[in-house]
Design a protein around this motif. Structure first.
Motif: not given
Length: 355
Positions: A334-349
């Protein structure tokens, strides 16, 4: 839907779960499925309520996308389509070039079903009467019916030495899984069309090794185009399989093609499917995507397609090798310009995302 190597059928809950996570934070309206193939993902995204643009270079894939993404069920309901399918179903077989090439010179489909395919395919043009979407729906039904009585392991690079049990069944046309609502199907080179498109989310599932989809599904390309093409080899592939090469099928060219593709995308978010059998290492993909936005990598194991699990055979049907592995690792980047989306998905990285 057709048997399709690289199909995301089993992974759809995972993919749509990720898209739902993105949508919950950054609402989505329009998605592009740039390498639509079987159109399973585009169909699933449309089912979620998104307007979907599905694109693929091959004509059979265009038909799949026209049916599963563009066609509106309210305009083509069962009560309109099923009487046509019943008329087609009643046609007597008509042996010709298709039966000779793909049922006798090669053995993809038994001759009794090949003759029926010919008769139905000839009549479809008359039944469609210039309606491109109706034509696609009828072709889709015929393609699926043929797929259910073929004699392969799922790809058309070869056929089974002995007729598969399902090949003895009678061809049967069925109403496709149409969805209500609008969508769009395109047929273009992804590298050329991508800069002309804009959406909230792009889903990317490019070819990832040297095997071309045209070579794997040449029979469906011929069934749709109905052009009696020159062929070669035991599998009677279209000769253009030797000529039409994607840079994504070249280990030397794939990285440059990916970089060019990403540089022209206009979207808030990207979701890229890949696995550990492709040309790219995960670190290389992440490096390319980080030029575009914040990147999260998710992964899960997945069973390989059936042909990769039953063994390696030569053209005469003799087993000549052992399968090295029966599972691969599937990735969603997942590549995104949204920091909120990035931080929401980050725990499942680098782990599994439930869905």
């Amino acid at each position: 839907m057709v048997k399709y190597i690289g199909s995301k059928r089993a992974l759809l809950p995972w993919i749509t779960g990720v898209v739902e996570q993105i949508d919950a934070i950054s609402p989505l309206k329009h998605a592009v499925d740039l390498f639509s193939g079987s159109a399973r993902v585009g169909h699933a995204l449309k089912k979620m309520g998104l307007f979907v643009t599905a694109n693929d270079l091959h004509t059979y894939a265009l038909v799949l996308a026209q049916t599963l993404v563009q066609a509106n069920r309210t305009q083509y309901p069962p009560e309109r389509i099923e009487p046509i399918l019943k008329r087609l179903q009643r046609l007597k077989g008509k042996s010709g070039w298709f039966t000779r090439t793909y049922c006798q010179e090669s053995r993809f489909i038994q001759p009794h079903n090949g003759a029926r395919i010919e008769a139905i395919r000839e009549r479809i043009e008359r039944e469609a009467a210039g309606d491109e979407i109706l034509r696609a729906i009828l072709l889709y039904s015929l393609m699926i019916a043929a797929d259910k009585v073929d004699s392969t392991t799922g790809i058309q690079m070869a056929y089974l030495k002995r007729w598969a049990p399902r090949s003895f069944n009678e061809l049967r046309l069925e109403y496709p899984p149409l969805l209500p609502g609008e969508g769009q199907a395109l047929q273009a080179d992804a590298l050329e069309i991508a800069p002309q498109l804009q959406a909230d989310l792009f889903y990317l599932d490019p070819p990832y090794n040297q095997h071309s989809y045209l070579g794997n599904y040449h029979l469906w390309e011929t069934l749709v185009r109905w052009d009696n093409p020159p062929t070669y080899g035991i599998a009677r592939k279209r000769t253009e399989v030797q000529e039409r090469k994607s840079p994504f099928n070249s280990k030397r060219e794939a990285a440059g093609a990916m970089a060019k593709l990403l540089s022209g995308l206009r979207a808030k978010h990207l979701v890229l499917s890949f696995n550990n059998e492709g040309f790219f290492r995960t670190q290389a993909i992440e490096a390319l995507l980080k030029e575009w936005g914040y990147v999260v990598r998710l992964s899960q194991p997945h069973r390989r397609y059936v042909g990769a699990r039953i063994g390696i055979y030569n053209p005469q049907g003799q087993k000549v090798g052992q399968v090295s592995h029966t599972e691969n690792e599937e990735y969603l980047f997942v590549a995104t310009h949204s920091k909120k989306v990035y931080h929401a998905l980050r725990p499942w990285a680098s782990g599994r995302l439930a869905g």
